[in-house]
Design an enzyme around this catalytic site. Structure first.
Site, PDB file in Angstrom:
ATOM      1  N   ASP A   1      48.185  37.065  34.860  1.00  0.00           N
ATOM      2  CA  ASP A   1      48.573  36.409  36.113  1.00  0.00           C
ATOM      3  C   ASP A   1      48.512  37.340  37.321  1.00  0.00           C
ATOM      4  OD1 ASP A   1      50.631  37.752  34.854  1.00  0.00           O
ATOM      5  OD2 ASP A   1      52.088  36.132  35.043  1.00  0.00           O
TER       6      ASP A   1
ATOM      7  N   HIS B   1      54.465  40.179  36.382  1.00  0.00           N
ATOM      8  CA  HIS B   1      55.922  40.272  36.442  1.00  0.00           C
ATOM      9  C   HIS B   1      56.415  41.413  35.545  1.00  0.00           C
ATOM     10  CE1 HIS B   1      54.914  35.938  37.083  1.00  0.00           C
ATOM     11  NE2 HIS B   1      55.767  36.080  38.081  1.00  0.00           N
TER      12      HIS B   1
ATOM     13  N   HIS C   1      60.015  38.542  29.009  1.00  0.00           N
ATOM     14  CA  HIS C   1      61.247  38.404  29.801  1.00  0.00           C
ATOM     15  C   HIS C   1      62.489  38.199  28.927  1.00  0.00           C
ATOM     16  CE1 HIS C   1      59.166  38.491  33.543  1.00  0.00           C
ATOM     17  NE2 HIS C   1      58.532  37.355  33.355  1.00  0.00           N
TER      18      HIS C   1
ATOM     19  N   ASP D   1      51.297  42.408  32.832  1.00  0.00           N
ATOM     20  CA  ASP D   1      51.618  41.130  33.473  1.00  0.00           C
ATOM     21  C   ASP D   1      51.981  41.360  34.941  1.00  0.00           C
ATOM     22  OD1 ASP D   1      52.555  38.185  32.350  1.00  0.00           O
ATOM     23  OD2 ASP D   1      53.722  38.790  34.093  1.00  0.00           O
TER      24      ASP D   1
END
Length: 307
Positions: free
Chosen positions: A244, A165, A126, A163
């Site tokens: 995740d 995200h 990120h 991931d």
């Protein structure tokens, strides 16, 4: 040659407060499962060095680097955004995390290892060139990919991000760079609410609705990622390995299991063996259910090592 696992005790000293999901216990969960699985004797352990400022600067602005260093508190916590904090050890941990990715890249390109997994924190995908966010300070995978391109002279590298995200920071670092192909899937709409629109030509993002299971992800990878990777012929592959999207992880809402991560990793390894001399460097991103994280990371490492 072999598969190496890079880590360092400094990565466990970075903490963001009681109850924060991105916690030191994540690395211990991976270590425990590596031992319990019986594969620990079959991999090589390496200590992560400290990244140098010049290494970070291949991706991040000088202002961002100085800001993060200056935010490190002498005691307590300094909050960078509502989710992301530093304690007195965070700066050093972030340098170790990036340093692991750099050292692994050097070792794999130099032929000391077939591939490597960096079991490190804080995570990185990120972190944008001029902004820390989402538990991330510096973009470990992006820093490693730039080293492969700019220091070792590779002409094409691929980044695979699985991931839950979207890896907005990695996309911000490489959007429009023809030397890089980024393939990702992620839950959408979901934090950081990016990646689904206005994709650059070198970005292959697969937004997935909540509750998507592994069979759907596998089918999408077969029909989109794999043909694109075959055409691109990367000389090295970097992986943002977030676990995740596992069905047991409450920070996401997807339905993958360990076998899905093993299958994805096997597909990456086959591409690397065909086009990239087997060269892969993987870096830990998300994964917050400790049991699912440990099991999934072991499945990933098993597939990297072919054991």
């Amino acid at each position: 040659m072999a598969t190496a696992v890079y880590s360092h005790p400094d990565c466990a000293w970075h903490m963001m407060g009681r109850g924060h999901p991105e916690c030191p216990e994540r690395l211990q969960a991976i270590e425990d499962q590596l031992i319990a699985s019986g594969i620990a004797p079959l991999i090589v352990r390496e200590d992560a060095p400290l990244a140098q400022i010049d290494d970070l600067a291949r991706v991040h602005s000088a202002e961002h680097i100085a800001y993060i260093e200056g935010c490190a508190p002498s005691e307590g916590y300094a909050w960078i955004d509502p989710d992301t904090a530093m304690n007195p050890h965070s700066w050093k941990a972030a340098l170790r995390a990036a340093g692991a990715a750099i050292a692994a890249t050097d070792a794999v390109i130099e032929g000391r290892y077939d591939n490597a997994f960096c079991s490190v924190r804080p995570p990185g995908h990120h972190a944008e060139p001029a902004r820390a966010m989402g538990f991330c300070f510096f973009n470990n995978v992006a820093i490693a990919a730039r080293r492969a391109l700019d220091v070792h002279g590779l002409e094409r590298v691929a980044i695979v991000d699985f991931d839950v995200h979207h890896g907005n920071g990695t996309e911000a670092a490489f959007a429009g760079d023809e030397r890089v192909l980024m393939c990702s899937f992620f839950q959408h709409p979901f934090y950081p609410f990016s990646g689904a629109e206005h994709q650059a030509p070198n970005m292959l993002n697969l937004p997935m609705p909540a509750r998507t299971k592994g069979d759907v992800v596998r089918s999408a990878i077969e029909t989109t990622w794999l043909p694109r990777l075959a055409a691109f012929k990367p000389q090295m592959i970097f992986v943002s390995a977030g676990f995740d999207a596992h069905r047991e992880d409450d920070l996401g809402n997807m339905g993958l299991v360990e076998d899905d991560y093993a299958w994805i990793t096997e597909q990456i390894r086959l591409v690397a063996e065909r086009d990239a001399r087997g060269r892969i460097v993987s870096c830990l991103e998300g994964g917050y259910n400790l049991s699912a994280l440990g099991r999934s990371a072991v499945a990933h490492v098993r597939a990297l090592a072919g054991i």
